[in-house]
Design a protein around this motif. Structure first.
Motif, PDB file in Angstrom:
ATOM      1  N   GLU A  16      22.150 -11.215 -49.680  1.00  0.00           N
ATOM      2  CA  GLU A  16      21.691 -10.771 -48.363  1.00  0.00           C
ATOM      3  C   GLU A  16      22.830 -10.578 -47.365  1.00  0.00           C
ATOM      4  N   VAL A  17      24.050 -10.736 -47.805  1.00  0.00           N
ATOM      5  CA  VAL A  17      25.189 -10.642 -46.899  1.00  0.00           C
ATOM      6  C   VAL A  17      25.398  -9.190 -46.496  1.00  0.00           C
ATOM      7  N   PRO A  18      25.369  -8.899 -45.178  1.00  0.00           N
ATOM      8  CA  PRO A  18      25.595  -7.522 -44.737  1.00  0.00           C
ATOM      9  C   PRO A  18      26.981  -7.046 -45.171  1.00  0.00           C
ATOM     10  N   GLY A  19      27.026  -5.852 -45.703  1.00  0.00           N
ATOM     11  CA  GLY A  19      28.300  -5.289 -46.137  1.00  0.00           C
ATOM     12  C   GLY A  19      28.720  -5.705 -47.529  1.00  0.00           C
ATOM     13  N   CYS A  20      27.834  -6.365 -48.270  1.00  0.00           N
ATOM     14  CA  CYS A  20      28.174  -6.763 -49.637  1.00  0.00           C
ATOM     15  C   CYS A  20      28.356  -5.506 -50.478  1.00  0.00           C
ATOM     16  N   GLN A  21      29.522  -5.357 -51.074  1.00  0.00           N
ATOM     17  CA  GLN A  21      29.833  -4.172 -51.867  1.00  0.00           C
ATOM     18  C   GLN A  21      29.470  -4.366 -53.323  1.00  0.00           C
ATOM     19  N   TRP A  22      29.153  -5.573 -53.704  1.00  0.00           N
ATOM     20  CA  TRP A  22      28.877  -5.888 -55.098  1.00  0.00           C
ATOM     21  C   TRP A  22      27.379  -5.980 -55.280  1.00  0.00           C
ATOM     22  N   THR A  23      26.853  -5.209 -56.182  1.00  0.00           N
ATOM     23  CA  THR A  23      25.407  -5.124 -56.337  1.00  0.00           C
ATOM     24  C   THR A  23      24.948  -5.832 -57.590  1.00  0.00           C
ATOM     25  N   GLU A  24      23.633  -5.830 -57.776  1.00  0.00           N
ATOM     26  CA  GLU A  24      23.051  -6.483 -58.939  1.00  0.00           C
ATOM     27  C   GLU A  24      23.522  -5.827 -60.228  1.00  0.00           C
ATOM     28  N   LYS A  25      23.771  -4.504 -60.209  1.00  0.00           N
ATOM     29  CA  LYS A  25      24.251  -3.829 -61.420  1.00  0.00           C
ATOM     30  C   LYS A  25      25.640  -4.315 -61.825  1.00  0.00           C
ATOM     31  N   LYS A  40      28.128 -26.691 -43.574  1.00  0.00           N
ATOM     32  CA  LYS A  40      27.758 -27.984 -44.152  1.00  0.00           C
ATOM     33  C   LYS A  40      28.320 -29.104 -43.290  1.00  0.00           C
ATOM     34  N   ASN A  41      27.531 -30.158 -43.120  1.00  0.00           N
ATOM     35  CA  ASN A  41      27.958 -31.259 -42.284  1.00  0.00           C
ATOM     36  C   ASN A  41      27.249 -32.515 -42.781  1.00  0.00           C
ATOM     37  N   LYS A  42      28.004 -33.468 -43.313  1.00  0.00           N
ATOM     38  CA  LYS A  42      27.390 -34.685 -43.868  1.00  0.00           C
ATOM     39  C   LYS A  42      26.688 -35.518 -42.807  1.00  0.00           C
ATOM     40  N   ARG A  43      27.271 -35.566 -41.624  1.00  0.00           N
ATOM     41  CA  ARG A  43      26.700 -36.386 -40.565  1.00  0.00           C
ATOM     42  C   ARG A  43      25.338 -35.862 -40.108  1.00  0.00           C
ATOM     43  N   PHE A  44      25.188 -34.549 -40.081  1.00  0.00           N
ATOM     44  CA  PHE A  44      23.937 -33.934 -39.635  1.00  0.00           C
ATOM     45  C   PHE A  44      23.267 -33.180 -40.777  1.00  0.00           C
ATOM     46  N   ALA A  45      23.344 -33.749 -41.974  1.00  0.00           N
ATOM     47  CA  ALA A  45      22.825 -33.095 -43.180  1.00  0.00           C
ATOM     48  C   ALA A  45      21.339 -32.764 -43.059  1.00  0.00           C
ATOM     49  N   LYS A  46      20.570 -33.622 -42.459  1.00  0.00           N
ATOM     50  CA  LYS A  46      19.132 -33.378 -42.336  1.00  0.00           C
ATOM     51  C   LYS A  46      18.861 -32.088 -41.558  1.00  0.00           C
ATOM     52  N   PHE A  47      19.702 -31.798 -40.575  1.00  0.00           N
ATOM     53  CA  PHE A  47      19.527 -30.587 -39.770  1.00  0.00           C
ATOM     54  C   PHE A  47      20.091 -29.354 -40.474  1.00  0.00           C
ATOM     55  N   VAL A  48      21.336 -29.414 -40.952  1.00  0.00           N
ATOM     56  CA  VAL A  48      21.984 -28.220 -41.510  1.00  0.00           C
ATOM     57  C   VAL A  48      21.518 -27.866 -42.920  1.00  0.00           C
ATOM     58  N   ASN A  49      20.929 -28.785 -43.654  1.00  0.00           N
ATOM     59  CA  ASN A  49      20.438 -28.480 -44.998  1.00  0.00           C
ATOM     60  C   ASN A  49      19.025 -27.902 -44.975  1.00  0.00           C
ATOM     61  N   ASN A  50      18.591 -27.423 -43.849  1.00  0.00           N
ATOM     62  CA  ASN A  50      17.276 -26.834 -43.691  1.00  0.00           C
ATOM     63  C   ASN A  50      17.241 -25.443 -44.335  1.00  0.00           C
ATOM     64  N   PRO A  51      16.122 -25.047 -44.945  1.00  0.00           N
ATOM     65  CA  PRO A  51      16.021 -23.709 -45.540  1.00  0.00           C
ATOM     66  C   PRO A  51      16.276 -22.575 -44.550  1.00  0.00           C
ATOM     67  N   PHE A  52      16.026 -22.800 -43.274  1.00  0.00           N
ATOM     68  CA  PHE A  52      16.289 -21.760 -42.282  1.00  0.00           C
ATOM     69  C   PHE A  52      17.779 -21.517 -42.082  1.00  0.00           C
ATOM     70  N   ASN A  53      18.616 -22.415 -42.543  1.00  0.00           N
ATOM     71  CA  ASN A  53      20.061 -22.279 -42.418  1.00  0.00           C
ATOM     72  C   ASN A  53      20.676 -21.656 -43.674  1.00  0.00           C
ATOM     73  N   MET A  54      19.862 -21.319 -44.651  1.00  0.00           N
ATOM     74  CA  MET A  54      20.370 -20.865 -45.943  1.00  0.00           C
ATOM     75  C   MET A  54      20.271 -19.359 -46.108  1.00  0.00           C
ATOM     76  N   LEU A  55      21.380 -18.774 -46.509  1.00  0.00           N
ATOM     77  CA  LEU A  55      21.484 -17.343 -46.787  1.00  0.00           C
ATOM     78  C   LEU A  55      21.743 -17.167 -48.270  1.00  0.00           C
ATOM     79  N   ARG A  56      21.031 -16.239 -48.897  1.00  0.00           N
ATOM     80  CA  ARG A  56      21.251 -15.957 -50.313  1.00  0.00           C
ATOM     81  C   ARG A  56      22.509 -15.098 -50.416  1.00  0.00           C
ATOM     82  N   ALA A  57      23.472 -15.543 -51.213  1.00  0.00           N
ATOM     83  CA  ALA A  57      24.742 -14.826 -51.333  1.00  0.00           C
ATOM     84  C   ALA A  57      25.214 -14.806 -52.778  1.00  0.00           C
ATOM     85  N   CYS A  58      25.907 -13.740 -53.126  1.00  0.00           N
ATOM     86  CA  CYS A  58      26.516 -13.690 -54.452  1.00  0.00           C
ATOM     87  C   CYS A  58      27.791 -14.541 -54.417  1.00  0.00           C
ATOM     88  N   ALA A  59      28.314 -14.856 -55.574  1.00  0.00           N
ATOM     89  CA  ALA A  59      29.498 -15.726 -55.649  1.00  0.00           C
ATOM     90  C   ALA A  59      30.697 -15.101 -54.957  1.00  0.00           C
TER      91      ALA A  59
END
Length: 122
Positions: A16-25, A40-59
């Protein structure tokens, strides 16, 4: 670290990264859930590990070029959540961090601007 998928994540499998030049093919489907809006933040892991903070990205976008850490990716993810059926859940999550959590002004100013535009558009 194990993440349980939220309903908003279930049908998201491409990078989902805008401008990703590498496709599924090219074999670069979105395999990683990257901490996008807030790092990522260990101290505030409960907040930052929320699904709303997650973006699907290729390697490549996440681990090699780190494009997923750029403002454009954060902006895309915020827009994605604000335009979804879970916008109220997203706004509740992002506006209620731990009081000691550093809140980046650019993120919160962008959200406030989006909300003002929606109010004026009605």
């Amino acid at each position: 670290m194990k993440f349980d998928l939220h309903m908003i994540q279930l049908d998201r499998d491409a990078c989902e990264v805008p401008g990703c030049q590498w496709t599924e093919k090219d074999g670069n489907i979105g395999l990683d859930w990257d901490h996008c809006i807030f790092p990522k933040n260990k101290r505030f892991a409960k907040f930052v590990n929320n699904p709303f903070n997650m973006l699907r990205a290729c390697a490549i976008c996440n681990r090699i070029t780190h494009i997923s850490d750029h403002w454009e990716a954060k902006e895309w993810l915020i827009n994605f959540h604000m335009d979804s059926n879970y916008s109220f859940d997203f706004l509740h999550w992002i506006t209620n961090p731990d009081p000691k959590f550093y809140k980046p002004k650019r993120v919160y100013n962008y959200i406030a601007t989006k909300l003002d535009e929606e109010r004026k558009g009605e």
